[in-house]
Design a protein around this motif. Structure first.
Motif, short mmCIF file in Angstrom:
data_model
loop_
_atom_site.label_atom_id
_atom_site.label_comp_id
_atom_site.label_asym_id
_atom_site.label_seq_id
_atom_site.Cartn_x
_atom_site.Cartn_y
_atom_site.Cartn_z
N LYS A 68 32.42 44.37 39.06
CA LYS A 68 32.10 42.95 38.67
C LYS A 68 33.31 42.29 38.75
N ARG A 69 33.22 40.93 38.91
CA ARG A 69 34.42 40.04 38.90
C ARG A 69 34.83 39.70 37.49
N ARG A 70 36.04 39.12 37.55
CA ARG A 70 36.39 38.90 36.13
C ARG A 70 36.35 37.40 36.20
N SER A 78 38.28 35.23 34.97
CA SER A 78 39.68 34.49 35.21
C SER A 78 39.94 34.54 36.83
N THR A 79 39.38 35.40 37.45
CA THR A 79 39.60 35.39 38.98
C THR A 79 38.84 34.26 39.56
#
Length: 84
Positions: A73-75, A77-78
């Motif tokens: 999963k992508r964060r 904040s990114t």
């Protein structure tokens, strides 16, 4: 692939062999190396073969492998940093 030859040097232990391309044999012979037979393959002890087969884990079924694989999963904040 080029053909290779096994060689040994009389000043070295008899079990210390080298494998060189056929084209470099004259060069090695000038340095004292002699053409010899290839070494005999070392047999594996039967106990080691059985032990390695017993220690090898079984491959999970394809559906089990997919079920145990974590999803990435992508964060947030990114994503926000990429948009700016």
């Amino acid at each position: 692939m080029a053909a290779t030859v096994w060689m040994r040097h009389p000043a070295l232990p008899s079990e210390q062999l080298i494998q060189v391309p056929e084209t470099s044999v004259p060069h090695h012979q000038a340095a004292g190396w002699e053409v010899t037979e290839p070494p005999a393959p070392k047999p594996k002890p039967a106990a080691a073969v059985e032990a390695s087969a017993a220690d090898a884990p079984e491959d999970p079924a394809p559906d089990e492998a997919a079920a145990t694989k974590p999803t990435r999963k992508r964060r947030a904040s990114t994503i926000e940093a990429e948009e700016s």
